[in-house]
Design an enzyme around this catalytic site. Structure first.
Site, short mmCIF file in Angstrom:
data_model
loop_
_atom_site.label_atom_id
_atom_site.label_comp_id
_atom_site.label_asym_id
_atom_site.label_seq_id
_atom_site.Cartn_x
_atom_site.Cartn_y
_atom_site.Cartn_z
N GLU A 72 -47.29 2.83 -49.61
CA GLU A 72 -46.57 3.50 -49.15
C GLU A 72 -45.88 2.86 -48.89
O GLU A 72 -45.77 1.62 -48.10
CB GLU A 72 -47.89 3.71 -48.09
CG GLU A 72 -47.83 5.27 -46.67
CD GLU A 72 -46.64 4.65 -46.00
OE1 GLU A 72 -45.09 4.67 -46.05
OE2 GLU A 72 -46.94 4.46 -44.70
N GLU A 77 -32.43 2.35 -46.80
CA GLU A 77 -33.41 2.65 -45.25
C GLU A 77 -32.91 0.98 -44.29
O GLU A 77 -32.85 0.26 -44.57
CB GLU A 77 -34.85 2.18 -45.68
CG GLU A 77 -35.90 2.25 -44.42
CD GLU A 77 -37.29 2.70 -44.90
OE1 GLU A 77 -37.44 1.15 -45.14
OE2 GLU A 77 -37.66 3.72 -44.30
N CYS A 101 -41.47 4.46 -41.53
CA CYS A 101 -41.15 4.61 -42.71
C CYS A 101 -40.71 6.33 -43.45
O CYS A 101 -39.98 6.71 -43.79
CB CYS A 101 -42.55 4.50 -43.51
SG CYS A 101 -43.66 4.98 -42.34
N LYS A 144 -54.36 -8.38 -44.21
CA LYS A 144 -53.69 -9.34 -44.11
C LYS A 144 -52.97 -8.55 -43.26
O LYS A 144 -51.93 -7.66 -43.49
CB LYS A 144 -52.60 -10.41 -45.18
CG LYS A 144 -51.92 -11.23 -44.71
CD LYS A 144 -50.86 -11.57 -45.73
CE LYS A 144 -49.58 -10.67 -45.66
NZ LYS A 144 -48.77 -10.40 -43.46
P1 NAI Z 1 -42.18 -6.15 -45.96
O1 NAI Z 1 -42.35 -5.07 -47.17
O2 NAI Z 1 -41.84 -7.71 -46.35
O3 NAI Z 1 -43.62 -6.63 -45.15
C1 NAI Z 1 -44.54 -5.71 -45.57
C2 NAI Z 1 -45.94 -6.66 -45.61
O4 NAI Z 1 -46.20 -7.70 -46.79
C3 NAI Z 1 -45.75 -7.57 -44.47
O5 NAI Z 1 -47.47 -7.41 -44.44
C4 NAI Z 1 -45.89 -8.74 -45.66
O6 NAI Z 1 -45.81 -10.21 -44.92
C5 NAI Z 1 -45.96 -8.52 -46.71
N1 NAI Z 1 -45.70 -9.48 -47.87
C6 NAI Z 1 -43.90 -9.60 -48.25
N2 NAI Z 1 -43.76 -10.02 -49.04
C7 NAI Z 1 -44.80 -10.28 -49.50
C8 NAI Z 1 -45.13 -10.90 -50.44
N3 NAI Z 1 -43.89 -11.61 -51.69
N4 NAI Z 1 -46.54 -10.71 -51.89
C9 NAI Z 1 -47.20 -9.94 -50.67
N5 NAI Z 1 -47.71 -9.45 -49.40
C10 NAI Z 1 -46.08 -9.30 -48.70
O7 NAI Z 1 -41.36 -5.85 -45.16
P2 NAI Z 1 -40.30 -6.00 -43.97
O8 NAI Z 1 -39.72 -7.76 -45.00
O9 NAI Z 1 -40.95 -6.96 -42.88
O10 NAI Z 1 -38.91 -5.42 -43.61
C11 NAI Z 1 -37.72 -5.08 -44.26
C12 NAI Z 1 -38.06 -3.70 -44.41
O11 NAI Z 1 -39.10 -3.08 -44.99
C13 NAI Z 1 -37.85 -2.93 -43.71
O12 NAI Z 1 -36.20 -2.97 -42.88
C14 NAI Z 1 -38.15 -1.45 -43.66
O13 NAI Z 1 -36.66 -1.39 -43.86
C15 NAI Z 1 -39.24 -1.39 -44.96
N6 NAI Z 1 -40.23 -1.37 -44.27
C16 NAI Z 1 -41.13 -0.52 -44.04
C17 NAI Z 1 -41.53 -0.25 -43.95
C18 NAI Z 1 -42.94 0.83 -43.87
O14 NAI Z 1 -43.98 1.59 -43.08
N7 NAI Z 1 -43.16 1.76 -45.21
C19 NAI Z 1 -43.07 -0.69 -42.80
C20 NAI Z 1 -42.49 -2.50 -42.48
C21 NAI Z 1 -40.93 -2.14 -43.67
#
Ligand code: NAI
Ligand code: MG
Length: 423
Positions: free
Chosen positions: A190, A321, A224, A114
């Protein structure tokens, strides 16, 4: 399929991706906003090299034989999980896609992926290229959708046997719980970071400034591993800050399709607003705004490269972050103190030290609790190096052979030995 046959398909896949570099880079920039030239020479390159690396491992996976205490022979056998799943973020959409899909397929699994709802385009294009490369139907399944629906369905699915997730720590915990409550599928997480960079007084100032500029502003701060807590030794603090500000002011922000642009927009309005809120909180908590701090223009989600000085460890901008172009500079006196403060975070993804003293650098690399530590450089990655976090930055290791093994289970097989001349 045999490992050799899988490798052959995956090598063909890598060639096809390379041939479609421009289309992929264009889509990535359109979706994510990162500079086109970075998409083209950075992200596509990472995808192709990573895929070739794991394609090469496909026919070289082997276990061991064991001399056991009794009259038995033991062996270990790596087996694929079968159906695996991945949920990926929007900051490096195609790189993250291939970091999960490549090893899963090379190890003999199928995968359901996804992509992030903000950036589904390159994942779909990569799926089309996989078909063209000869991947059998069903081996790779791209399911765009939102997290709480499509993502949650993968995390809790009873027929998915392994899950890879990259994203926020908050959602990492949610998917791990869903995995545990369904079929207890193992997860690789990660997650976020708040990585420290230690600038020692013996460092070359220009080198140090180049390093932190890249560490924080690369990819509009949406990494990240972003070096977001810059600890500078008190004796060089003023000189360092002056140069860091001068360099940040020179960054070119704007249309990511223009070749001179270094920083495009943030990924979406949510992130844009979130970052501006963090900037307000920095000001409110008494950090010194040295440069930036505002949106650029009044259209799109562009933010000025921002630096806060005199940041204290307990301020929100030093703890959470931000995932945007906001650098926090903190002052330290001794290495002991820097190590203690660097480790004073829930995260543990990356860290760096800038020093010409090997003893100082060695001490730091072994003292800091982080999955990757750079000495006198930053954001250097390789498909052969293990990548992953400590503490709430996650667990499990990706890249190369490490990622092949994390997509396989290890079985022990034991058989009696009859009339063996030795044990
Ligand atoms: P997120 O963690 O919500 O999104 C990442 C992935 O998880 C997306 O594909 C999203 O659709 C999915 N996701 C969201 N809720 C889910 C659930 N309940 N069950 C399964 N999958 C789910 O990150 P978001 O909201 O886009 O960004 C928020 C913060 O997260 C950012 O400001 C940053 O601090 C952090 N982040 C860290 C990343 C990294 O590379 N470690 C990448 C993206 C965000
Ligand atoms: Mg979210």
């Amino acid at each position: 399929m045999s490992g050799l046959a899988r490798g052959k398909v995956l090598f063909r896949y890598a060639d096809l991706i390379e041939q479609h570099t421009d289309e992929l880079a264009y889509l990535e920039t359109l979706d994510n906003g990162k500079p086109f030239l970075l998409s083209k020479y950075g992200d596509v390159d990472v995808v192709v090299k990573g895929l070739r690396n794991v394609a090469g491992w496909a026919d070289k996976i082997s276990g061991q034989t064991y001399k056991m205490d009794g009259p038995y022979q033991g062996m270990s056998l790596y087996e694929p999980y079968g159906v695996t799943g991945a949920i990926i973020p929007w900051n490096f959409p195609m790189a993250m896609f291939m970091m999960k899909v490549g090893p899963a397929l090379a190890a003999g699994n199928t995968m359901v992926v996804k992509p992030a709802e903000q950036t589904p385009l390159t994942a779909l294009y990569l799926a089309a290229l996989a078909k063209e490369a000869g991947l059998p139907d069903g081996a790779l399944n791209v399911v765009p959708g939102f997290g709480p629906t499509a993502g949650a369905a993968i995390a809790s699915h009873m027929d998915i046997n392994k899950l890879g997730f990259t994203g926020s720590t908050e959602v990492g915990k949610i998917v791990m719980e869903a995995a545990a409550k369904s079929n207890l599928k193992p997860v690789t997480l990660e997650l976020g970071g708040k990585s420290p960079v230690i600038i020692c007084e013996d460092a070359d100032l220009d080198v140090a400034v180049d390093i932190v500029n890249l560490a924080l502003f690369f990819n509009m701060g949406q990494c990240c591993t972003a070096g977001s807590r810059i600890f500078v030794q008190d004796t060089i603090y003023d000189a360092f800050v002056a140069k860091a500000v001068e360099k940040a002011k020179k960054r070119v922000v704007g249309d990511p399709f223009k070749p001179e642009v270094e920083d495009g927009p943030q990924v979406d309005e949510t992130q844009f607003k979130r970052i501006l809120e963090y900037i307000e909180s920095g000001k409110a908590e008494g950090a010194k705004l040295l440069t930036g701090g505002c949106a650029v223009g009044n259209k799109g989600y562009y933010i000025e490269p921002t630096i806060f000085g005199d940041v204290q460890d307990d301020m929100k901008i030093a703890r959470e972050e931000i995932f945007g172009p906001v650098m926090s500079v903190l002052k330290f006196k001794t290495l002991d103190e820097a190590i203690k403060r660097a480790n004073n975070t829930a995260y543990g993804l990356a860290a760096a030290i800038v020093s010409n003293d090997i003893d100082v650098a060695n001490r730091f690399t072994r003292s800091v609790r982080a999955g990757t530590v750079w000495i006198n450089c930053y954001h250097v990655y390789d498909h052969s190096l293990p990548f992953g976090g400590y503490k709430t930055s996650g667990f499990g290791r990706e890249q190369g052979l490490h990622s092949i093994h994390s997509h396989m289970q290890l079985k022990a097989i034991i058989t009696p030995l009859k009339d063996s001349p030795w044990l």
